[in-house]
Scaffold this active site. Structure first.
Site, mmCIF file in Angstrom:
data_model
loop_
_atom_site.group_PDB
_atom_site.id
_atom_site.type_symbol
_atom_site.label_atom_id
_atom_site.label_comp_id
_atom_site.label_asym_id
_atom_site.label_seq_id
_atom_site.Cartn_x
_atom_site.Cartn_y
_atom_site.Cartn_z
ATOM 1 N N GLU A 113 16.552 60.163 -7.906
ATOM 2 C CA GLU A 113 15.316 59.534 -7.044
ATOM 3 C C GLU A 113 15.661 58.787 -6.047
ATOM 4 O O GLU A 113 17.153 58.519 -5.769
ATOM 5 C CB GLU A 113 14.354 58.751 -7.859
ATOM 6 C CG GLU A 113 13.551 59.592 -8.833
ATOM 7 C CD GLU A 113 12.538 58.733 -9.770
ATOM 8 O OE1 GLU A 113 11.663 59.338 -10.118
ATOM 9 O OE2 GLU A 113 12.803 57.530 -9.866
ATOM 10 N N HIS A 241 4.019 54.492 -2.318
ATOM 11 C CA HIS A 241 4.676 55.702 -2.624
ATOM 12 C C HIS A 241 4.609 56.843 -1.651
ATOM 13 O O HIS A 241 3.619 56.944 -1.169
ATOM 14 C CB HIS A 241 4.282 56.406 -3.919
ATOM 15 C CG HIS A 241 5.297 57.290 -4.486
ATOM 16 N ND1 HIS A 241 5.497 58.518 -4.046
ATOM 17 C CD2 HIS A 241 6.153 57.127 -5.754
ATOM 18 C CE1 HIS A 241 6.475 59.263 -4.799
ATOM 19 N NE2 HIS A 241 6.905 58.344 -5.948
ATOM 20 N N ARG A 287 12.269 54.099 -0.850
ATOM 21 C CA ARG A 287 10.870 54.414 -0.497
ATOM 22 C C ARG A 287 10.290 53.963 0.624
ATOM 23 O O ARG A 287 9.585 54.461 1.431
ATOM 24 C CB ARG A 287 10.349 53.928 -1.690
ATOM 25 C CG ARG A 287 9.315 54.923 -2.452
ATOM 26 C CD ARG A 287 8.828 54.383 -3.685
ATOM 27 N NE ARG A 287 9.380 55.410 -4.569
ATOM 28 C CZ ARG A 287 8.999 55.091 -6.053
ATOM 29 N NH1 ARG A 287 8.391 54.104 -6.165
ATOM 30 N NH2 ARG A 287 9.515 55.741 -6.754
ATOM 31 N N HIS A 348 1.385 51.977 -4.413
ATOM 32 C CA HIS A 348 1.938 52.546 -5.842
ATOM 33 C C HIS A 348 2.439 51.039 -6.479
ATOM 34 O O HIS A 348 1.950 51.170 -7.773
ATOM 35 C CB HIS A 348 3.185 53.203 -5.356
ATOM 36 C CG HIS A 348 3.797 53.796 -6.453
ATOM 37 N ND1 HIS A 348 3.159 54.792 -7.504
ATOM 38 C CD2 HIS A 348 5.112 53.662 -6.798
ATOM 39 C CE1 HIS A 348 3.645 54.785 -8.178
ATOM 40 N NE2 HIS A 348 5.239 54.488 -8.159
ATOM 41 N N ARG A 383 11.269 47.705 -4.222
ATOM 42 C CA ARG A 383 11.745 48.230 -5.683
ATOM 43 C C ARG A 383 12.592 49.696 -5.602
ATOM 44 O O ARG A 383 12.093 50.665 -4.802
ATOM 45 C CB ARG A 383 10.556 48.326 -6.536
ATOM 46 C CG ARG A 383 11.093 48.874 -7.862
ATOM 47 C CD ARG A 383 9.720 49.031 -8.829
ATOM 48 N NE ARG A 383 8.916 50.049 -8.377
ATOM 49 C CZ ARG A 383 8.708 51.147 -8.499
ATOM 50 N NH1 ARG A 383 9.515 51.567 -9.789
ATOM 51 N NH2 ARG A 383 7.872 51.959 -8.595
HETATM 52 P P1 FAD Z 1 0.671 48.365 -17.162
HETATM 53 O O1 FAD Z 1 1.339 49.810 -17.781
HETATM 54 O O2 FAD Z 1 -0.021 48.870 -15.977
HETATM 55 O O3 FAD Z 1 -0.432 47.742 -18.332
HETATM 56 C C1 FAD Z 1 -1.052 46.784 -17.920
HETATM 57 C C2 FAD Z 1 -2.184 46.739 -19.046
HETATM 58 O O4 FAD Z 1 -2.973 45.644 -18.701
HETATM 59 C C3 FAD Z 1 -3.130 47.698 -19.322
HETATM 60 O O5 FAD Z 1 -3.414 48.092 -20.680
HETATM 61 C C4 FAD Z 1 -4.368 47.374 -18.842
HETATM 62 O O6 FAD Z 1 -5.566 47.908 -19.176
HETATM 63 C C5 FAD Z 1 -4.204 45.799 -19.170
HETATM 64 N N1 FAD Z 1 -4.998 44.959 -18.275
HETATM 65 C C6 FAD Z 1 -4.976 44.491 -16.963
HETATM 66 N N2 FAD Z 1 -6.019 43.598 -16.696
HETATM 67 C C7 FAD Z 1 -6.617 43.217 -17.797
HETATM 68 C C8 FAD Z 1 -7.330 42.384 -18.203
HETATM 69 N N3 FAD Z 1 -7.984 41.429 -17.197
HETATM 70 N N4 FAD Z 1 -7.811 42.052 -19.328
HETATM 71 C C9 FAD Z 1 -7.143 42.792 -20.529
HETATM 72 N N5 FAD Z 1 -6.466 43.914 -20.118
HETATM 73 C C10 FAD Z 1 -5.817 43.871 -18.867
HETATM 74 N N6 FAD Z 1 7.762 53.094 -12.739
HETATM 75 C C11 FAD Z 1 9.175 53.506 -13.027
HETATM 76 O O7 FAD Z 1 10.000 52.696 -13.442
HETATM 77 N N7 FAD Z 1 9.101 54.837 -13.143
HETATM 78 C C12 FAD Z 1 8.438 55.857 -12.943
HETATM 79 O O8 FAD Z 1 8.582 57.040 -13.094
HETATM 80 C C13 FAD Z 1 7.206 55.320 -12.537
HETATM 81 N N8 FAD Z 1 6.019 56.355 -12.154
HETATM 82 C C14 FAD Z 1 4.881 55.815 -11.807
HETATM 83 C C15 FAD Z 1 3.925 56.560 -11.613
HETATM 84 C C16 FAD Z 1 2.605 56.089 -11.470
HETATM 85 C C17 FAD Z 1 1.469 57.149 -11.224
HETATM 86 C C18 FAD Z 1 2.252 54.979 -11.328
HETATM 87 C C19 FAD Z 1 0.981 54.322 -11.154
HETATM 88 C C20 FAD Z 1 3.334 53.775 -11.576
HETATM 89 C C21 FAD Z 1 4.722 54.376 -11.772
HETATM 90 N N9 FAD Z 1 5.639 53.508 -12.151
HETATM 91 C C22 FAD Z 1 6.947 53.981 -12.441
HETATM 92 C C23 FAD Z 1 5.356 51.954 -12.296
HETATM 93 C C24 FAD Z 1 5.382 51.727 -13.642
HETATM 94 O O9 FAD Z 1 4.673 52.590 -14.363
HETATM 95 C C25 FAD Z 1 4.568 50.225 -13.753
HETATM 96 O O10 FAD Z 1 5.077 49.404 -13.090
HETATM 97 C C26 FAD Z 1 4.848 49.931 -15.486
HETATM 98 O O11 FAD Z 1 4.486 51.002 -16.132
HETATM 99 C C27 FAD Z 1 3.903 48.506 -15.588
HETATM 100 O O12 FAD Z 1 3.876 48.429 -16.703
HETATM 101 P P2 FAD Z 1 3.345 46.993 -17.343
HETATM 102 O O13 FAD Z 1 3.357 47.000 -18.808
HETATM 103 O O14 FAD Z 1 3.516 45.748 -16.746
HETATM 104 O O15 FAD Z 1 1.587 47.248 -16.842
HETATM 105 C C1 SIN Z 2 7.930 58.571 -9.145
HETATM 106 O O1 SIN Z 2 8.134 59.510 -10.276
HETATM 107 O O2 SIN Z 2 8.237 59.165 -8.112
HETATM 108 C C2 SIN Z 2 7.767 57.499 -9.471
HETATM 109 C C3 SIN Z 2 8.892 56.562 -9.799
HETATM 110 C C4 SIN Z 2 8.594 55.125 -9.758
HETATM 111 O O3 SIN Z 2 7.652 54.583 -9.101
HETATM 112 O O4 SIN Z 2 9.909 54.253 -10.193
#
Ligand code: FAD
Ligand code: SIN
Length: 529
Positions: A113, A241, A287, A348, A383
């Protein structure tokens, strides 16, 4: 009604679930999550997790790539710790049952990437997040010490403020005792008390009109922490993104950077490959550079989108490497094997957030934060791709160890009064919520996007203040609702992004402002609120 636990986890993404599985062996755990437990940014992660798992790669190179992308604002010590714990995180996810894509010789298949100088992205085809969540949730559901509370919306962190003490931002010893949580199934506020609370509520992409994030990403944790007077850092660094599908019904569906890693090229509508004109790493530049180049093409040429062309790859290759992306594009009428895909940038990832150390400790005692809601110093001003799942899992692990020690020192939790909503009623003007939410998201998109200016930020600040005043007025008179809390949280996040952007009088990483187009040595600092 009051619930008592040793460990309270707000959020059920990669950070919340992996932390819960570790602290679950040391006490009673509640995971509070606002929709069903699967819904999160993690669920939609495509590309994968960056980790050095191959001899031809090196930790040093991953550290250097992260620091280069971060444009001078990464904390090198934090980068080194998180990157070196990457390989162990992959093993730990595998031990929970996550299955990653392998090569024919049984070794992990590694994708590439933007910003990475080696193939180091561990992935499960193009649905990596889904696979991680599936495996973690299965373990969580069978764990005897963990209860999952779905459709429970965390509203406020409970601190000394809620037991009648005066709490100011200058007070060094604020404690967290849990959270007030709205049970949406029965419209009741429940007091969750715990020895240690983990904020793992994810990001805030919804504050922008166009985002790759699902609807749950409304920055609730950032806003709650801000109201509780925690320290926040670097909120101006919002990552866009470069490539979300351009189609009015596609809801900014992500086209993974891994597609560019496999040789996908960006073309303008004249068919010119423009990225080499902007950076010698072309489509695989970090990015911020790619998103700004696309923005420049769109604005200078007056076009609505650019094209991502991977038609040099066969149908078989695309269907096996990118099954989800291939299928989704086809459903919108684009066959990736023959048609260039129309794409535009979309909000993103939030690089800033609740400031923590490398064990997830916030400035509030017994409140930890992990994953996208936190700001450890790993990402700096931009990032590196696939470093966020890495950070979420590493910090969750380190925070779990810290939490177990902290919990053992907490003897008693004060009596906390129930949520008081006397004097409020169900209002008739619900349209105010949807209108103000739409207006806020448009203001942020138009004025606080990829390219900013002093004038646009001033406008955004004025409009946001008005929305804040109207919404607070409405809130004071209204019964609790998740929609209203989300709107208040989005407004708080918008305020924090705008304020932080105004505080940085230079361009750096993801923050590009036309009035100060260069980076400045004396602005090489964190933005703290
Ligand atoms: P999240 O996975 O967002 O979880 C947050 C949780 O908190 C959810 O369950 C939500 O419902 C809950 N929540 C929120 N507010 C409240 C509230 N008030 N009360 C109760 N619950 C609440 N990163 C990578 O490293 N590699 C990738 O390939 C990648 N691809 C991505 C693709 C997409 C489309 C997106 C959107 C993001 C991507 N990212 C990627 C970023 C990465 O997915 C996220 O930064 C990471 O998954 C965040 O994890 P987290 O556990 O912090 O939060
Ligand atoms: C992607 O698959 O392009 C998302 C990767 C990331 O947000 O780190």
């Amino acid at each position: 009604m009051t619930e008592h636990f040793d460990f309270l986890v707000l959020g059920s993404g990669a950070a919340g679930l992996s932390y819960a599985l570790e602290v679950g062996d040391h006490g009673a755990v509640a995971i509070v999550t606002k929709k069903d437990a699967f819904e999160s940014n993690t669920r939609y992660a495509q590309g994968g997790i960056a980790a050095v798992v191959q001899d031809s790669d090196s930790l040093e190179q991953h550290v250097l790539d992260t620091i280069e992308a971060g444009a001078g604002l990464c904390d090198p010590e934090v980068v080194r710790i998180i990157v070196s714990e990457g390989p162990e995180s992959i093993s730990s996810l595998q031990s929970f049952g996550a299955e990653f894509t392998e090569r024919s010789d049984g070794k992990l298949h590694l994708g590439r990437e933007g910003g990475h100088r080696a193939n180091r992205i561990v992935h499960a085809a193009d649905t990596t997040g889904n696979e991680i969540l599936r495996s973690l949730l299965e373990r969580v559901r069978e764990h005897p010490n963990i209860r999952v509370f779905e459709n429970h919306f965390a509203m406020e962190l409970i601190t000394e403020h809620h037991i009648g003490q005066h709490v100011t931002r200058l007070r060094p010893d604020i404690h967290c005792f849990g959270a007030y949580v709205f049970d949406e199934r029965v419209n009741r506020v429940v007091t969750f008390l715990a020895k240690v609370t983990l904020l793992a509520t994810g990001g805030a992409g919804v504050v922008y009109l166009h985002t790759t994030n699902p609807d749950v990403a409304t920055g609730d944790g950032i806003a709650m922490a801000y109201r509780a007077k925690a320290r926040l850092a670097n909120m101006e660094f919002v990552q866009f993104h470069p490539t979300a599908l351009f189609h009015e019904d596609a809801d900014s569906f992500l086209i993974s950077e891994a597609v560019r890693g496999e040789g996908g090229r960006l073309l303008n509508l004249d068919g010119h490959r423009f990225m080499p004109d902007y950076n010698d790493r072309a489509e695989l530049a970090p990015r911020d550079i790619v998103a700004r180049a696309i923005d420049d093409q769109l604005k200078s040429r007056g076009e609505t989108h650019v094209l991502l062309d991977i038609t040099h790859k066969s149908t078989d290759f695309l269907e096996s490497h990118f099954p989800n992306i291939y299928r989704t594009c086809l459903s919108f009428g684009y066959d990736m094997a023959t048609d260039p895909i129309p794409v535009v940038p979309a909000a993103h990832y939030m690089c800033g957030g609740v400031q923590t150390d490398v064990d997830g400790q916030t400035s509030i005692m017994n409140l930890l934060a992990g994953g996208e809601v936190g700001c450890t110093g790993l990402h700096g001003a931009n990032r590196l791709a696939s470093n966020s799942l890495l950070e979420a899992v590493v910090i969750a692990h380190r925070a779990a160890r810290r939490a177990v020690v902290q919990a053992s020192t907490v003897d008693n939790i004060p009596n906390v009064p129930d949520w008081d909503d006397s004097g409020t009623e169900n209002p008739l003007e619900w349209v105010l919520i949807s209108h103000n939410r739409d207006e806020l998201r448009r203001v942020m998109w138009d004025y606080v996007g990829i390219v900013r200016s002093v004038l646009r930020l001033e406008r955004a600040a004025r409009r946001t203040r008005l929305l804040y005043e109207e919404t607070e007025d409405f809130y004071k008179k209204s019964k609790v609702s998740a929609d209203l809390f989300e709107l208040r949280n989005l407004i708080a996040v918008a305020f924090l992004i705008i304020r932080s952007a105004q505080m940085r009088r230079e361009s750096r990483g993801l923050h590009y402002i036309i009035d100060y187009p260069e980076s400045k040595q004396d602005e090489n600092r964190l933005t703290l609120i």
